[in-house]
Design a protein around this motif. Sequence first.
Motif, PDB file in Angstrom:
ATOM      1  N   GLU A 166      28.163 -27.410 -90.917  1.00  0.00           N
ATOM      2  CA  GLU A 166      29.103 -27.847 -89.899  1.00  0.00           C
ATOM      3  C   GLU A 166      29.965 -26.671 -89.480  1.00  0.00           C
ATOM      4  O   GLU A 166      30.008 -25.643 -90.142  1.00  0.00           O
ATOM      5  CB  GLU A 166      29.967 -28.973 -90.450  1.00  0.00           C
ATOM      6  CG  GLU A 166      29.166 -30.230 -90.729  1.00  0.00           C
ATOM      7  CD  GLU A 166      30.066 -31.403 -91.065  1.00  0.00           C
ATOM      8  OE1 GLU A 166      31.219 -31.429 -90.600  1.00  0.00           O
ATOM      9  OE2 GLU A 166      29.590 -32.279 -91.782  1.00  0.00           O
ATOM     10  N   LYS A 167      30.670 -26.843 -88.375  1.00  0.00           N
ATOM     11  CA  LYS A 167      31.478 -25.746 -87.839  1.00  0.00           C
ATOM     12  C   LYS A 167      32.487 -25.228 -88.849  1.00  0.00           C
ATOM     13  O   LYS A 167      32.687 -24.027 -88.966  1.00  0.00           O
ATOM     14  CB  LYS A 167      32.168 -26.178 -86.554  1.00  0.00           C
ATOM     15  CG  LYS A 167      31.206 -26.335 -85.412  1.00  0.00           C
ATOM     16  CD  LYS A 167      31.896 -26.685 -84.141  1.00  0.00           C
ATOM     17  CE  LYS A 167      30.852 -26.795 -83.044  1.00  0.00           C
ATOM     18  NZ  LYS A 167      31.439 -26.963 -81.736  1.00  0.00           N
TER      19      LYS A 167
ATOM     20  N   ASP B  29      32.180 -25.116 -91.930  1.00  0.00           N
ATOM     21  CA  ASP B  29      31.437 -24.334 -92.923  1.00  0.00           C
ATOM     22  C   ASP B  29      31.147 -22.930 -92.401  1.00  0.00           C
ATOM     23  O   ASP B  29      31.207 -21.969 -93.161  1.00  0.00           O
ATOM     24  CB  ASP B  29      30.128 -25.030 -93.295  1.00  0.00           C
ATOM     25  CG  ASP B  29      30.357 -26.368 -93.988  1.00  0.00           C
ATOM     26  OD1 ASP B  29      31.331 -26.484 -94.744  1.00  0.00           O
ATOM     27  OD2 ASP B  29      29.553 -27.284 -93.750  1.00  0.00           O
TER      28      ASP B  29
ATOM     29  N   ASN C 102      22.532 -28.052 -87.847  1.00  0.00           N
ATOM     30  CA  ASN C 102      22.723 -29.359 -88.460  1.00  0.00           C
ATOM     31  C   ASN C 102      23.028 -29.237 -89.945  1.00  0.00           C
ATOM     32  O   ASN C 102      23.673 -30.098 -90.522  1.00  0.00           O
ATOM     33  CB  ASN C 102      21.494 -30.250 -88.260  1.00  0.00           C
ATOM     34  CG  ASN C 102      21.303 -30.590 -86.800  1.00  0.00           C
ATOM     35  OD1 ASN C 102      22.254 -30.625 -86.035  1.00  0.00           O
ATOM     36  ND2 ASN C 102      20.064 -30.832 -86.408  1.00  0.00           N
TER      37      ASN C 102
END
Length: 158
Positions: free
Chosen positions: A10-11, A13, A7
């Motif tokens: 993010e993907k 990132d 959480n």
Amino acid sequence: MFRDNVNFLEKKDFFEQGILALHFNRPLEAIKYLSLLEEENNSATSFNIALCYLKVQKYEIVLFYLEKALSEIKRNRSIEMSSNNYSELLAFEQENDDYIKPMLYFTPFQFPDLAREQILRLMVDILFMLERKEEMYKIINSLKNKNYKNVKDKITRS
């Protein structure tokens, strides 16, 4: 460790952190980030994981991830390349060694042919190192009419 903080990051990132780690020669860290994205079947992720293994000369594993990257390319032809200065840009890419640099996340979607050729160029290098010349020549034939410096070099050295 990273899975507990999904959480938090993010993907995109994870991908960016993997690229940064790869850029700073930290392949283990890069793989930890990039492996979290493998289920997305993005060629860029698989290609960049291959680059991590290339740093430690695990050529069979590199080849596995390159083949995976090649099979994952999405054929999105909605973006047309401008013809302005295209020949100069192509000549520049053919002569440089940036094909062994990390691939950007959206490259396989926006420019599938460029992504495919980046993957194939690295495959030529790996197959040459593994002395698998017959497979290498098949790939070279699929790059016909291209003047890639690394490909010309492999033909000369074979």
